[in-house]
Design a protein around this motif. Sequence first.
Motif, PDB file in Angstrom:
ATOM      1  N   THR A 190       0.465  -1.140  -0.006  1.00  0.00           N
ATOM      2  CA  THR A 190       0.021  -0.353   0.187  1.00  0.00           C
ATOM      3  C   THR A 190       1.301   1.181   0.275  1.00  0.00           C
ATOM      4  O   THR A 190       2.110   1.205   0.406  1.00  0.00           O
ATOM      5  CB  THR A 190      -0.964  -0.156   0.970  1.00  0.00           C
ATOM      6  OG1 THR A 190      -0.214   0.171   2.708  1.00  0.00           O
ATOM      7  CG2 THR A 190      -1.772  -0.656   1.457  1.00  0.00           C
ATOM      8  N   ASP A 191       0.545   2.082  -0.651  1.00  0.00           N
ATOM      9  CA  ASP A 191       1.001   3.462  -0.308  1.00  0.00           C
ATOM     10  C   ASP A 191       1.204   3.552   1.135  1.00  0.00           C
ATOM     11  O   ASP A 191       2.399   4.814   1.284  1.00  0.00           O
ATOM     12  CB  ASP A 191       0.457   4.535  -0.882  1.00  0.00           C
ATOM     13  CG  ASP A 191      -0.479   4.573  -2.084  1.00  0.00           C
ATOM     14  OD1 ASP A 191       0.730   3.835  -3.211  1.00  0.00           O
ATOM     15  OD2 ASP A 191      -1.302   5.280  -2.916  1.00  0.00           O
ATOM     16  N   ALA A 192       0.421   3.474   2.140  1.00  0.00           N
ATOM     17  CA  ALA A 192       0.418   4.136   3.109  1.00  0.00           C
ATOM     18  C   ALA A 192       1.844   3.066   3.345  1.00  0.00           C
ATOM     19  O   ALA A 192       3.382   3.737   4.664  1.00  0.00           O
ATOM     20  CB  ALA A 192      -0.773   3.423   4.047  1.00  0.00           C
ATOM     21  N   ILE A 222       4.048   2.413   2.122  1.00  0.00           N
ATOM     22  CA  ILE A 222       5.815   3.184   1.137  1.00  0.00           C
ATOM     23  C   ILE A 222       6.091   4.070   1.859  1.00  0.00           C
ATOM     24  O   ILE A 222       6.847   4.333   1.867  1.00  0.00           O
ATOM     25  CB  ILE A 222       5.155   3.599   0.024  1.00  0.00           C
ATOM     26  CG1 ILE A 222       5.472   1.932  -0.938  1.00  0.00           C
ATOM     27  CG2 ILE A 222       6.528   4.096  -1.183  1.00  0.00           C
ATOM     28  CD1 ILE A 222       4.763   2.045  -2.176  1.00  0.00           C
ATOM     29  N   THR A 223       5.350   5.341   2.464  1.00  0.00           N
ATOM     30  CA  THR A 223       5.728   6.677   2.913  1.00  0.00           C
ATOM     31  C   THR A 223       5.811   5.970   4.568  1.00  0.00           C
ATOM     32  O   THR A 223       6.714   7.021   4.879  1.00  0.00           O
ATOM     33  CB  THR A 223       3.636   6.586   3.934  1.00  0.00           C
ATOM     34  OG1 THR A 223       3.839   7.175   2.367  1.00  0.00           O
ATOM     35  CG2 THR A 223       4.417   8.045   4.360  1.00  0.00           C
ATOM     36  N   ILE A 268       7.473  -3.820   3.336  1.00  0.00           N
ATOM     37  CA  ILE A 268       7.591  -3.503   1.877  1.00  0.00           C
ATOM     38  C   ILE A 268       7.660  -4.873   1.241  1.00  0.00           C
ATOM     39  O   ILE A 268       7.885  -4.919   0.320  1.00  0.00           O
ATOM     40  CB  ILE A 268       8.375  -2.452   1.268  1.00  0.00           C
ATOM     41  CG1 ILE A 268      10.178  -2.539   1.484  1.00  0.00           C
ATOM     42  CG2 ILE A 268       8.140  -1.372   1.578  1.00  0.00           C
ATOM     43  CD1 ILE A 268      10.626  -2.040   0.750  1.00  0.00           C
ATOM     44  N   ALA A 327       7.735  -1.314  -5.205  1.00  0.00           N
ATOM     45  CA  ALA A 327       7.572  -1.419  -3.793  1.00  0.00           C
ATOM     46  C   ALA A 327       9.158  -0.315  -3.483  1.00  0.00           C
ATOM     47  O   ALA A 327       9.368   0.572  -2.676  1.00  0.00           O
ATOM     48  CB  ALA A 327       7.258  -2.116  -2.278  1.00  0.00           C
ATOM     49  N   ALA A 367       9.617   2.538  -5.013  1.00  0.00           N
ATOM     50  CA  ALA A 367       9.044   3.489  -4.878  1.00  0.00           C
ATOM     51  C   ALA A 367       9.053   4.308  -2.706  1.00  0.00           C
ATOM     52  O   ALA A 367       9.439   5.819  -2.828  1.00  0.00           O
ATOM     53  CB  ALA A 367       7.420   3.106  -4.641  1.00  0.00           C
ATOM     54  N   VAL A 368       9.968   3.717  -2.614  1.00  0.00           N
ATOM     55  CA  VAL A 368      10.537   3.844  -1.049  1.00  0.00           C
ATOM     56  C   VAL A 368      11.450   4.657  -1.823  1.00  0.00           C
ATOM     57  O   VAL A 368      11.693   6.326  -0.967  1.00  0.00           O
ATOM     58  CB  VAL A 368      11.025   3.350  -0.014  1.00  0.00           C
ATOM     59  CG1 VAL A 368      11.405   3.905   0.902  1.00  0.00           C
ATOM     60  CG2 VAL A 368       9.270   2.116  -0.051  1.00  0.00           C
ATOM     61  N   VAL A 428      10.398   8.306  -2.780  1.00  0.00           N
ATOM     62  CA  VAL A 428      10.075   9.588  -1.877  1.00  0.00           C
ATOM     63  C   VAL A 428      11.429  10.050  -1.118  1.00  0.00           C
ATOM     64  O   VAL A 428      11.196  11.033  -0.629  1.00  0.00           O
ATOM     65  CB  VAL A 428       9.680   8.495  -0.991  1.00  0.00           C
ATOM     66  CG1 VAL A 428       8.922   9.099   0.367  1.00  0.00           C
ATOM     67  CG2 VAL A 428       8.250   7.981  -1.400  1.00  0.00           C
TER      68      VAL A 428
END
Length: 270
Positions: free
Chosen positions: A12-14, A16-17, A40, A47, A50-51, A54
């Motif tokens: 999920t995006d959460a 990753i954040t 992740i 994923a 993606a991290v 960020v």
Amino acid sequence: MTEQVTTPAPITDAAITEAAARLRTASESATPVAPVRDLIGTADIAAAYAVQQVGVAERLAGGARRVGRKIGLTSEAVQAQLGVDQPDFGVLFDDMVIPDGGTLATGAVLQPRAEAELAFVLADDLDGEIDAARVRAAIAYGVAAIEICGSRVADWDISFGDTVADNASAGAYVLGTDHKTLAEFEPREVTMTMSIDDAEVSTGTGAACLGDPIEAVVWLAEQVRDLGEPLRAGEIILSGALGPMRPITAGATVSATVAPLGTVTFTAQQ
């Protein structure tokens, strides 16, 4: 009875954040943190990158400037050290560079380890169709380098996903001053020796880097092109370790000779 196959739930995006925030906490506190694979996974490449993205966006927003890329996990010796089986890549920022003969400040890199490499500086962009000939034509020159890897994950307890998320364990780097064009040397034929406080700790050759450092750059160029962030003229490319990486202690002097490109050195602050 038919065996049911369970498909892993998408990250999920959460998650990753949260993973990016955990790694940011390590940077801000100068204290390594737990691995992010609980968030992740160990091998979800999308994923993990993606991290990483960020973290890169946060650094750029904070005023850092991207000056190049690093290729990691190219040497079988380093892959064996970390228990992984494929290369990765990260971003180099302007505040990561240490001048040849300079000093790595205390705390600048968490859990630092050094590896000797061959670096390239690009004269042209690398977009569109890419092959070894195209990469060779785009390289302005090569230079001996030491990459100072670091991990924000405690005890270097990393999976592939952890190191990718952690900007491929990028920390700092040192470039030599002897520049040579590809007309003057063949990357896969270079030889490397690295010493810490005059004791030899690592040896290798250009062929240890995915068989040829040029092929490592081909791989990188294709990866970042497909992400919409192609390599550009002027970028520095750390092409990957030529031998095992070694831990650095306070006060140690690290020196690497990448023949025929000369010697590069730095000292870790006491």
